[in-house]
Design an enzyme around this catalytic site. Structure first.
Site, PDB file in Angstrom:
ATOM      1  N   LYS A  55      40.302 -15.851   6.057  1.00 24.25           N
ATOM      2  CA  LYS A  55      39.526 -15.003   6.968  1.00 24.25           C
ATOM      3  C   LYS A  55      39.404 -13.596   6.394  1.00 24.25           C
ATOM      4  O   LYS A  55      38.330 -12.991   6.411  1.00 24.25           O
ATOM      5  CB  LYS A  55      40.185 -14.971   8.354  1.00 24.25           C
ATOM      6  CG  LYS A  55      40.004 -16.259   9.132  1.00 24.25           C
ATOM      7  CD  LYS A  55      40.866 -16.350  10.393  1.00 24.25           C
ATOM      8  CE  LYS A  55      40.734 -17.743  11.021  1.00 24.25           C
ATOM      9  NZ  LYS A  55      41.625 -17.970  12.163  1.00 24.25           N
ATOM     10  N   GLN A  99      46.343 -14.968  15.183  1.00 28.84           N
ATOM     11  CA  GLN A  99      46.338 -16.367  14.755  1.00 28.84           C
ATOM     12  C   GLN A  99      47.291 -17.211  15.608  1.00 28.84           C
ATOM     13  O   GLN A  99      48.447 -16.831  15.825  1.00 28.84           O
ATOM     14  CB  GLN A  99      46.715 -16.452  13.262  1.00 28.84           C
ATOM     15  CG  GLN A  99      46.613 -17.837  12.657  1.00 28.84           C
ATOM     16  CD  GLN A  99      45.176 -18.361  12.555  1.00 28.84           C
ATOM     17  OE1 GLN A  99      44.214 -17.601  12.544  1.00 28.84           O
ATOM     18  NE2 GLN A  99      45.030 -19.665  12.484  1.00 28.84           N
ATOM     19  N   ASP A 122      37.490 -14.128  18.960  1.00 29.01           N
ATOM     20  CA  ASP A 122      37.847 -15.539  19.137  1.00 29.01           C
ATOM     21  C   ASP A 122      37.201 -16.118  20.391  1.00 29.01           C
ATOM     22  O   ASP A 122      37.131 -17.341  20.541  1.00 29.01           O
ATOM     23  CB  ASP A 122      39.373 -15.663  19.327  1.00 29.01           C
ATOM     24  CG  ASP A 122      40.089 -16.166  18.091  1.00 29.01           C
ATOM     25  OD1 ASP A 122      39.483 -16.953  17.337  1.00 29.01           O
ATOM     26  OD2 ASP A 122      41.257 -15.780  17.900  1.00 29.01           O
TER      27      ASP A 122
HETATM   28  N1  GUN Z   1      44.442 -21.386  15.149  1.00 27.10           N
HETATM   29  C1  GUN Z   1      43.668 -22.476  14.920  1.00 27.10           C
HETATM   30  N2  GUN Z   1      42.372 -22.210  15.220  1.00 27.10           N
HETATM   31  C2  GUN Z   1      42.342 -20.926  15.640  1.00 27.10           C
HETATM   32  C3  GUN Z   1      41.288 -20.074  16.077  1.00 27.10           C
HETATM   33  O1  GUN Z   1      40.110 -20.450  16.159  1.00 27.10           O
HETATM   34  N3  GUN Z   1      41.653 -18.808  16.427  1.00 27.10           N
HETATM   35  C4  GUN Z   1      42.947 -18.380  16.368  1.00 27.10           C
HETATM   36  N4  GUN Z   1      43.214 -17.125  16.746  1.00 27.10           N
HETATM   37  N5  GUN Z   1      43.949 -19.154  15.962  1.00 27.10           N
HETATM   38  C5  GUN Z   1      43.643 -20.412  15.603  1.00 27.10           C
END
Ligand code: GUN
Length: 298
Positions: A55, A99, A122
């Site tokens: 990311k 995350q 998100d």
């Molecule tokens: N962990 C797995 N998928 C995601 C996501 O889309 N956002 C976040 N913050 N954590 C994740």
């Protein structure tokens, strides 16, 4: 014989990323504004470390200001909330992502709801969930995975899904529920299935659109698929396979790709389908957050 189109998420994501990068350059040139993304990771989960690194790298390649906060696994809830508070009031940061999954001693709900809804790239904040489910999308942030799935579905079926039946397998807050809301908004007739659904194959067989998000490798086979359906595989499962007498680890989706391709109109592969689109939608949401913060239309 395989008839289905392979939905190339990687190529679509690359195309979209190019547009985001160009718009980021224009935003800097015309308004002196650089989108900023802060990613917070707590603990050492190896898969999460990889996702977060990707990311950050992607944010930089789009021309964003990108920061990563790596906190120890035993960081207190108060310390996490304090960091989020700082990021909420930092003008250089337009998107904040914590995350998941979090270490057990931290409360996921409290932490995700402490992110300002205007920086919630998100789309996990109740305000954004409410905007999505009530159809007030103008300034809503849509969770990245379902948003990416929707773009791929539109490519094959158009933006108006009137008259089509969609089945979503999985009812998670991250994928299943927002996916169902997006399909409904696009006028599909939507069924959400889960572990307690009787005759799951029979329900899936009715669907013109199948979105599988359960985390069970190769669960959905060609026998479950209606001829001509569009199949979106959100699963990312690591399985062991025997290659020349050696055990190797391999990524596989929730859909048995080969047999699904014999029946479907189009299927996303794993890897190379939904995954690359998800990260791109995070960049899309961050650029949008920056534009909205400056009163610009997205
Ligand atoms: N962990 C797995 N998928 C995601 C996501 O889309 N956002 C976040 N913050 N954590 C994740």
């Amino acid at each position: 014989m395989s008839n289905a189109a392979r939905i190339d998420g990687k190529a679509k994501a690359a195309e979209l990323s190019e547009k985001i990068t160009a718009e980021t350059t224009a935003l800097r040139d015309e308004h002196g504004l650089q989108p900023g993304l802060a990613v917070v990771i707590i603990g050492e989960d190896p898969a999460s470390q990889v996702y977060v690194r990707n990311k950050g790298k992607r944010a930089e390649s789009c021309g964003f200001y990108s920061v990563q906060h790596s906190l120890d696994a035993d960081t207190s809830q108060e310390a996490v909330l304090e960091l989020i508070d700082e990021l909420n009031s930092d003008d250089k940061i337009h998107g904040i992502l914590v995350q998941l999954p979090l270490p057990d001693h931290l409360d996921e709900q409290t932490i995700t709801q402490s992110i300002s809804p205007t920086k919630d790239v998100d789309g996990f904040h109740f305000i954004n969930i409410g905007k999505l489910t009530s159809g007030n999308m103008a300034d809503a942030f849509i969770p990245c995975t379902p948003a990416g799935c929707m773009l791929m579905i539109e490519d094959h079926l158009g933006a108006d899904l009137s008259g089509l039946k969609a089945v979503v397998i999985g009812r998670s807050n991250i994928v299943g529920k927002p996916m169902a809301a997006l399909l409904l908004k696009a006028n599909a007739t939507v069924t959400v299935c889960h572990s307690r659904t009787p005759d799951l194959p029979g329900v899936v067989r009715e669907a013109d659109i199948v979105v599988a998000a359960v985390g069970r490798p190769n669960m959905v086979t060609g026998e479950w698929i209606k001829p001509g359906a569009v199949v979106i595989d959100v699963g990312i499962n690591r399985i062991d396979v025997e290659v020349d007498g050696e055990t190797k680890s391999k990524l596989t989706g929730d859909v048995e790709y080969e047999s699904a391709c014999e029946v479907a109109k189009a299927v996303t592969p794993v890897p190379g389908g939904v995954g690359p689109m998800t990260i791109t939608m995070l960049m899309f949401n961050t650029l949008r957050a920056a534009r909205l913060s400056a009163g610009l239309d997205s």
